[in-house]
Design a protein around this motif. Structure first.
Motif, PDB file in Angstrom:
ATOM      1  N   PRO B 170       1.085  -1.331   0.336  1.00  0.00           N
ATOM      2  CA  PRO B 170      -0.240   0.286  -0.224  1.00  0.00           C
ATOM      3  C   PRO B 170       0.764   1.612  -0.290  1.00  0.00           C
ATOM      4  CG  PRO B 170      -0.030  -1.385   2.224  1.00  0.00           C
ATOM      5  CD  PRO B 170       0.224  -1.927   1.234  1.00  0.00           C
ATOM      6  N   ILE B 171       1.972   1.126   0.341  1.00  0.00           N
ATOM      7  CA  ILE B 171       3.044   2.558   0.337  1.00  0.00           C
ATOM      8  C   ILE B 171       4.504   1.962  -0.255  1.00  0.00           C
ATOM      9  CG2 ILE B 171       4.110   3.855   1.440  1.00  0.00           C
ATOM     10  CD1 ILE B 171       1.937   3.933   4.264  1.00  0.00           C
ATOM     11  N   VAL B 173       7.740   3.439  -1.308  1.00  0.00           N
ATOM     12  CA  VAL B 173       8.625   4.746  -0.498  1.00  0.00           C
ATOM     13  C   VAL B 173       9.600   4.199  -2.181  1.00  0.00           C
ATOM     14  CG1 VAL B 173      10.164   5.986   0.891  1.00  0.00           C
ATOM     15  CG2 VAL B 173       8.590   5.075   1.533  1.00  0.00           C
ATOM     16  N   GLY B 208      -4.242  17.632  10.656  1.00  0.00           N
ATOM     17  CA  GLY B 208      -4.216  16.819  12.294  1.00  0.00           C
ATOM     18  C   GLY B 208      -4.425  15.637  12.012  1.00  0.00           C
ATOM     19  N   SER B 210      -3.163  11.913   9.915  1.00  0.00           N
ATOM     20  CA  SER B 210      -2.137  11.794   9.074  1.00  0.00           C
ATOM     21  C   SER B 210      -1.783  11.412   7.314  1.00  0.00           C
ATOM     22  CB  SER B 210      -0.593  10.191   9.725  1.00  0.00           C
ATOM     23  OG  SER B 210      -0.062   9.430   9.190  1.00  0.00           O
ATOM     24  N   ARG B 211      -0.564  12.407   6.523  1.00  0.00           N
ATOM     25  CA  ARG B 211      -0.581  12.261   5.456  1.00  0.00           C
ATOM     26  C   ARG B 211      -0.551  10.770   5.273  1.00  0.00           C
ATOM     27  NH1 ARG B 211       2.750  11.768   1.234  1.00  0.00           N
ATOM     28  NH2 ARG B 211       4.940  11.909   2.797  1.00  0.00           N
ATOM     29  N   ILE B 212       0.060   9.478   5.974  1.00  0.00           N
ATOM     30  CA  ILE B 212       0.389   8.258   5.852  1.00  0.00           C
ATOM     31  C   ILE B 212      -0.791   7.684   6.598  1.00  0.00           C
ATOM     32  CG2 ILE B 212       1.566   6.477   6.254  1.00  0.00           C
ATOM     33  CD1 ILE B 212       3.099   8.297   4.619  1.00  0.00           C
ATOM     34  N   LEU B 213      -1.785   7.831   7.796  1.00  0.00           N
ATOM     35  CA  LEU B 213      -2.386   6.947   8.356  1.00  0.00           C
ATOM     36  C   LEU B 213      -4.234   6.704   7.160  1.00  0.00           C
ATOM     37  CD1 LEU B 213      -0.866   6.435  11.373  1.00  0.00           C
ATOM     38  CD2 LEU B 213      -0.363   4.873   9.745  1.00  0.00           C
ATOM     39  N   GLN B 214      -4.192   8.198   7.076  1.00  0.00           N
ATOM     40  CA  GLN B 214      -4.925   8.732   6.904  1.00  0.00           C
ATOM     41  C   GLN B 214      -4.877   8.638   5.415  1.00  0.00           C
ATOM     42  OE1 GLN B 214      -4.209   9.704  10.225  1.00  0.00           O
ATOM     43  NE2 GLN B 214      -5.964   7.945  11.042  1.00  0.00           N
ATOM     44  N   MET B 217      -2.747   5.827   2.994  1.00  0.00           N
ATOM     45  CA  MET B 217      -3.028   4.320   3.306  1.00  0.00           C
ATOM     46  C   MET B 217      -4.659   3.527   3.310  1.00  0.00           C
ATOM     47  SD  MET B 217      -1.380   1.797   4.296  1.00  0.00           S
ATOM     48  CE  MET B 217      -1.946   0.613   5.239  1.00  0.00           C
ATOM     49  N   PRO B 221      -6.516  -1.929   1.447  1.00  0.00           N
ATOM     50  CA  PRO B 221      -6.731  -3.693   0.854  1.00  0.00           C
ATOM     51  C   PRO B 221      -5.984  -3.528   2.591  1.00  0.00           C
ATOM     52  CG  PRO B 221      -4.395  -4.301   0.416  1.00  0.00           C
ATOM     53  CD  PRO B 221      -4.393  -2.630   0.665  1.00  0.00           C
ATOM     54  N   ASN B 222      -8.224  -4.604   3.082  1.00  0.00           N
ATOM     55  CA  ASN B 222      -8.215  -4.832   4.571  1.00  0.00           C
ATOM     56  C   ASN B 222      -9.298  -6.005   3.910  1.00  0.00           C
ATOM     57  OD1 ASN B 222     -11.415  -4.245   3.983  1.00  0.00           O
ATOM     58  ND2 ASN B 222     -10.698  -2.145   4.868  1.00  0.00           N
ATOM     59  N   TRP B 223      -9.465  -7.045   5.283  1.00  0.00           N
ATOM     60  CA  TRP B 223      -9.385  -7.802   5.425  1.00  0.00           C
ATOM     61  C   TRP B 223     -11.593  -7.712   4.859  1.00  0.00           C
ATOM     62  CZ3 TRP B 223      -6.981 -12.112   6.065  1.00  0.00           C
ATOM     63  CH2 TRP B 223      -5.843 -12.467   6.774  1.00  0.00           C
TER      64      TRP B 223
END
Lengths: 375, 375, 375, 375
Positions: B170-171, B173, B208, B210-214, B217, B221-223
Motif C-alpha cells: 500500500p506504500i 517509498v 491533524g 496523518s498523510r500516511i495513516l489517513q 493508507m 486493502p483490508n480484510w
C-alpha cells in the motif's frame, strides 16, 4: 571548503531524516562537526549505538485497518502528538547564529516537546519564550546546593514542566577524533545559565589519592543528592543515563517520574553497550508502568519504531537536530521531525500497528532467528 | 555508455542464470537499471533477500538413483513442468520494445507459468494472446469496487486461471538510489489496463490527520475487501506479500487458494526481513497443505532449491526476467529459465533428490551448525 | 609474466607449507592455475573449505611429556609414518614435465602414501614403478563393467593396495573463474589409463527428459554398482566424497574399508558445506571404528591437527601437492610434506599430544565459546 | 625513514595508552618493530588476543559513591597500588640505549611491579639495582639443573620476590612477517644472564626420530622438573602460559603461588585462542583463591577492566612497555602506566566499582546478548 550558511529552504537532496546527517558536512566546519559527531575515546559506543538497529528487521503485516491510526501518546500523564522529543544538546549557536531559538521554533511547529540543555547558548528564560508549551529542562547537580536550587526555581518559574537530571556523565573523555581535529569551543559558546554560580572545580586531591576517583568524581551525583533533589520540587524528575535494570528499579523506588535510557550519545564511557541492546532488559526489569524515554543514534522512523518495540515510550533526538538546524534552521528542524514522524507512520502502516502501543517486540524479527524444523 | 539493444542470440558470457544480472548494465540505461534493481529507501531488504541464501549450504548425498527423476509438481491442482514461475513485474517495455509479448513467449517455450502484472505495457487481453496456457493475473484492489470487478471479469474472460492479489505494497517509498539516478518513467509506460478506471487518489486528509495513516493508507486493502473479492470469482485467489505465519493462517481461513511469501522484492518496507528467513516459520504455521509460492532475490537453481527445502512449493522469478529480456528478448527469458531449471536439477542430482518433494530442510546445512561432541 | 620452470632447489621464500600456494603463481600459467585453484560455479565451497579452519583454535597445554611422541598411525591395518596422504589429482604434467613420476618420488621420500588418480598423465603401471610401496588407486566406475573390471585388475596387478572409488562427482560444473580464464586442457593431457575403454557418453535423452537427471546422471554410480564392485576385488575399497552421516553408515554397512570425507575440493556441488563442518557429525554417526580420511583445503599442520581432532584418521593433500610440484618437483613435494608433518608435530607438542590418537575435539577451542558465569 | 631517538618529554600526540603503539613506528626501525609486534606464523593469535576485547562492553552504572575508591589490591599477600605489572619482555636495548634500566625506573615511579626477563640486556643483578622494590624474576628451566639453581640463587640474592616460570614456549616459530622483514638480532643483544651456562642445544635426534618431538622438545619442561624446582626455593613460584583449566588445577595442586594466563603474546602456538576467551573457564576451574595474572593484547584501561571482570587479579603489560620505552624512555613507561591506571579508574568510576574486587563479570555486557521477551 568553508561551511555554508543555513538555508532558508529545504534542499532537494533531503529525502529522509538521515539525509540531514549526510548533508551536514556542507554546513558545519569540520572541527565543529568532529566535536558534534564524536563521542568519547575511540567512538566505539557511538558506532555501537548505530549498529544495533541493523540487528532487527520489521515484519510487514497485512490487511490491518489503520484508518483510525495515529501516533499520539500519553507520557507520564502528558499528551503528546507523537513519541518524538528533542533531547538536550549543548550550544546550538555552534551551527546556527539563531541557536536554540531556531531549534525550538522548529520543534513547536511539529508539536515536539523539547528538553532544554543547561548548556544552552541563551538563558533558559530566553529559550522558554521561543519554545512551545512542552518544554522540559535538563540540568546537572551543581557543586553548591544553593545553585542547584536556584536553577531549579528558575526552570519552574520559566514554565518548564519537567526536570531531566543527567546522571551518566560525571566524566567525559573527549573523542580522539575531536582532539585530532583540534576543535576549540568558540568564545561565544558560554554556559550563560550558570553565570554567577560556583563552577565545578576539580578537587585538589590528597597525595596518593586518585585524580579520577577522588578528583573528578568528587563532583559526581550520588543517591543522597538525588533523593534531596526529589524533595525540592513538585515537577516530575526524570533520570537520564540509565543503562542497567537494577539502576532503573532503584530510581523507580526513589521516586523519579521516568527514566531516559541513554549512554550520553557515546560521549561518556567509550565501550558502553548500545542503548538499544540494553533497552529490553531494562523494560523487563521495571515492568510496564515506568515511563522510558530512549536515545542513542536515532536517525530514522524505523529506528524509532524499533526502540518503541523494544520497550521505549518515546524517543529523544540528539545530534540529528543540530544537523537539521545547520542545514535549514527552524525549517530544517521542523522538516526533520516531520520526516521522522512520517517514516514512523510508514513503518506502523506496513507493520499493521495503528497506535503506538501496538508496536511490540513481536513486530520485530531478529536477524539471527533462522530456525527451521528438520523433518 | 548507451545501453545496447537486445541481442537475437545468447551471448557467450552467459554461463549461469545470475550472469543475466551481471550483463544487464550493458543493456539497460543506468537510471532505468537503478529503478529496476532498487528497492525502497536504503535497499536494506533488497540486500537482505540476497544475503539469506548464503546462510545455507546444500549437503551432497551419494549413490541415489535419480534416473526417474523430474522437476514436475502439482501446485494447487495444476500440473507444472517445474516449480518456476515468472512473478508480476511492471512495464517490460522499459527494457525491450516488445515488452511482455517477448517475455511470455520465452516463458511459454519453457512451460513456465506467468503472473501478468496489472501494470503491464500492453493490456491483459493482448498479453493473454501471446502467453502460454498457464497464466495468472496479478491485481490490486481498485479504488472503486466496480473497477475491481471489471478487471476481474476481463481476466476471467481472457483465460487467466488464477488471481494474485497483491497485499503488501500500500506504500512504496522509492529507493534513494533510484531517486539519485533521477529516473523518470518514460511517457510510453502507461498502465493501459487501468484506462478509464478511477485512479487511486491520495485522500485529502482532515486537519491533524496523518498523510500516511489517513491519506495514503485510505486506499489500502483490508480484510473486508479481501473477503468481498473472494466471493466475486470462482478463480483461485492467491494472496501475495505474506511475511508472517499468523497472516498466512488468517488468509488460509479466509479461503485463499495459496499464498505468495514476498516482501515485494524489497520495494515496500525497507528493513523488512529476508523472505527466506521468514519462510520456515510460515510453513510451520500453516502445515503442509497450503500452497506457498516464494519470491525474493532468486538468482540461481541453488536459491530455488533452498526455498523449496525451507517450505516453498514453487518459486517466482522477479527482476531476473527483466535482465534476461533486456539481454536477448524472448530467447533470453527462455534461456534464463532453462539455466535455472538445469541448475536446480544439478542440485537435485547431487543432493540425491529425484523429485521436488524430496527437497526438504534436511537437505540443507545451516552454516552455523558447527557442533562437536567433546569427549 | 610467463611461468617459471620448476626449480631444483627449495626457494628461500618457502617457510611453511602454505607458502607453496603463495608462490605457485610464479610457476603456473594463470589459466592453468585458475583451473587448478578453481572449484565449481562461484567457488563458494572452495572458500568454505578454507574458512572452516578459522572457527577453531588449538588450546596449548603444559608440561606434558612428548619425548616418546610420534605421528605414526595404523589406518585400516596399514602402518603409516604419519597421517598424511596425497589425494588423487588429475594430470600432474600440467605443472611439471615429469608429471606424477616427480610427485610420487617426493611422496616416497617422506613415506607418504599416494592415491593415484585414474586421470594421471602416465599409466597406472608406469606410475606404480616410480611410486613407493604405499599406493592406492582412485577410480570411477566406467560405463562398461568390463572396463571397470579391467581397470581394477590392472591396479591389482600393479600392486596398488587399496581402491578409492570416487562417488561425489557425477556432475562437475566448471568454475566460472576458470571459464573466464579460458583454460583449455593441453593436447598432452590425455587420460591414458582409459585408452581403449568405452568413453562416458552423455545419453541421448528422450523428448521431455532432463539433460541432467536422465542424461548426465545416467552414468552416475548407484548402490547396485557399488555392491557389485565390492564383490569383484579383495582389495579394500574406500568410498570418496562422503558428506553426510547417513551415507557413511550405509557405506559402512555395504562393506567399504573406509570413507573419505570430501566435497571433491569444491569442484562438484558449488554451495556444498565445508568438509570440516560436516566431519564431526559423520564421525558421530559411524562411531570410532570406521576409518575416515579427510580432505578439503588443508594447507598447514594446524589444519591437519584440526581435522584429526574432529574425527579424521588421516588427511589427504590435494592442490598443495601440485603447487609444490610446480615450484620444485619431487623435492618440492617432499619438502611440502616435511613442512606439514613438522607443523603438525609443533601443534602436537604445544597441545600436549604425544600421539595422533591423543588429538581429540577437547584439544580445540571453538571461537564462539565465550561463556562466562555471571555471579 | 630512520627511527627517531627516544624523546625526553611526552609528545602531545599521546592521549591514551594505545597511542604509544600508534606512535611506535616513528621510534622503532621497521624490522625491529616487526619482530616486537609479530607473533608466530601468521600472527593469528596476536590478532585474536586483541579482537577478544571487542566482544565485551562495560555497563555504566549510576550514582554509586566511589569517593573512597582506589585501585589497590593484595596479590598473593603482596600489597600493590594497582593491578598492573610489567610482564617479561626480552632485550629492551632493542628500542632504547638505556634498556631495562629506563623501563624499571619508569615502572618504579608508578609503583608498578616488574617481572624481569631472563633475556634482559643487562644482568639480573644490574637490573635489580635500578628497579623498585617490587620485582619478580622470569626464568626458563635451563638444560642443566645446576644452571637453573644458580639462576635461582642469583635471583634470590638480588632481592627478587617471586619466580615466574615460563612454561608455554618450548617452541617458538617465528612470525612470517618478521621473517619477511629480515630482522636480525643485533650483536649487542646477548642474554648476559646466561653467560657461562650450558646453552640449550637441539638434541641430535636418532634416525627416524622427530626433529620436533625428540629434538626441540627434549628441552621442554615437564611435571617432574616443575616439582623439583618447587622444592628448591622458598620464593613463591608462578607458572606462566596457562590456557586451560585442567592445567591450572594441576599447577595449583603442585603448589604454585599463582598462574599467569598467557599465550606468550601469540609468539608460541599460532592458532591458540585469545587469552581473554579462555580466562573465564580457567577462573571457574580454580575457584576464587588461586591468584591469576593475565596478559595478552592489553592496550587500555578498558582492556584491563575486562580482564579483571572475567577473572584476573592483575594484568601484565607486554609490548606496550617497549613502545612507551621507545617513545620516551623511563618517562614514557611511567606515563603509559599512569594513562592505563587512569583509564582503568574512569571505567571503575563509570561502572560504579569503587574497588578492584567490585569488578565482576556482571559489570560487562556481552555484545551478543540481544535478548527480548516476545510478548
Amino acid at each position: 571548503m568553508p561551511a555554508s550558511m543555513p538555508l532558508n529552504h529545504i534542499p532537494p537532496e533531503i529525502r529522509c531524516a538521515l539525509d540531514y546527517e549526510t548533508l551536514a558536512p556542507q554546513f558545519i566546519a569540520a572541527p565543529t562537526l568532529a566535536y558534534i559527531a564524536g563521542g568519547s575515546g575511540h567512538d566505539q559506543t557511538v558506532a555501537a549505538n548505530r549498529a544495533a538497529y541493523a540487528r532487527w528487521a520489521i515484519t510487514p503485516r497485512l490487511l490491518r485497518d489503520v484508518s483510525a491510526g495515529h501516533t499520539a501518546i500519553t507520557l507520564a500523564g502528558i499528551a503528546m502528538a507523537h513519541p518524538l522529543m528533542l533531547g538536550p544538546v549543548a550550544f546550538h549557536n555552534l551551527v546556527h547564529p539563531g541557536g536554540e531559538h531556531e531549534t525550538v521554533r522548529g520543534a513547536a511547529a511539529l508539536d515536539c516537546p523539547i528538553i532544554a540543555s543547561t548548556q544552552s547558548s541563551c538563558t533558559l528564560e530566553q529559550l522558554a519564550r521561543s519554545a512551545g508549551p512542552q518544554r522540559w529542562f535538563q540540568m546537572y547537580l551543581q557543586p553548591q546546593r544553593a545553585d542547584t536550587l536556584d536553577l531549579l526555581r528558575r526552570a519552574e518559574a520559566a514554565g518548564y514542566s519537567a526536570i531531566v537530571l543527567t546522571l551518566d556523565a560525571p566524566i567525559q573523555v573527549a573523542s580522539l577524533r575531536t582532539l585530532a581535529a583540534q576543535f576549540q569551543l568558540p568564545a561565544h559558546c558560554v554556559p550563560v545559565n550558570l553565570a554567577g554560580y560556583t563552577p565545578a572545580q576539580e578537587s585538589a586531591v590528597a597525595p596518593g589519592a586518585s585524580r579520577i576517583l577522588q578528583g573528578v568524581m568528587a563532583a559526581a551525583p550520588n543517591w543522597d543528592e538525588l533523593r534531596w533533589l526529589l524533595t525540592q520540587t513538585r515537577l516530575p524528575v526524570w533520570a537520564k543515563g540509565v543503562m542497567h535494570g537494577d539502576d532503573a528499579l532503584a530510581l523507580q523506588a526513589a521516586g523519579v517520574a521516568g527514566i531516559i535510557v541513554s549512554n550520553h550519545g557515546g560521549r561518556s564511557l567509550d565501550g558502553a553497550p548500545a542503548t538499544l541492546d540494553v533497552l529490553p532488559a531494562i523494560r523487563a526489569a521495571v515492568g510496564k508502568d515506568l515511563p522510558i524515554v530512549f536515545d542513542g543514534g536515532v536517525r530514522s522512523g524505523a529506528d524509532v519504531f524499533k526502540a518503541l518495540a523494544l520497550g521505549a515510550n518515546a524517543v529523544a533526538i540528539g545530534r540529528l537536530q543540530l544537523y537539521a538546524l545547520a542545514v535549514a534552521g527552524a525549517l530544517g528542524v521542523a522538516h526533520m521531525l516531520k520526516l521522522l514522524r512520517e517514516e514512523l507512520e510508514i513503518c506502523m502502516a506496513l507493520a499493521g500497528c495503528a497506535h503506538i502501543d501496538h508496536i511490540r517486540a513481536t513486530a520485530l524479527f531478529h536477524q539471527r532467528e533462522h530456525h527451521v524444523n528438520h523433518d
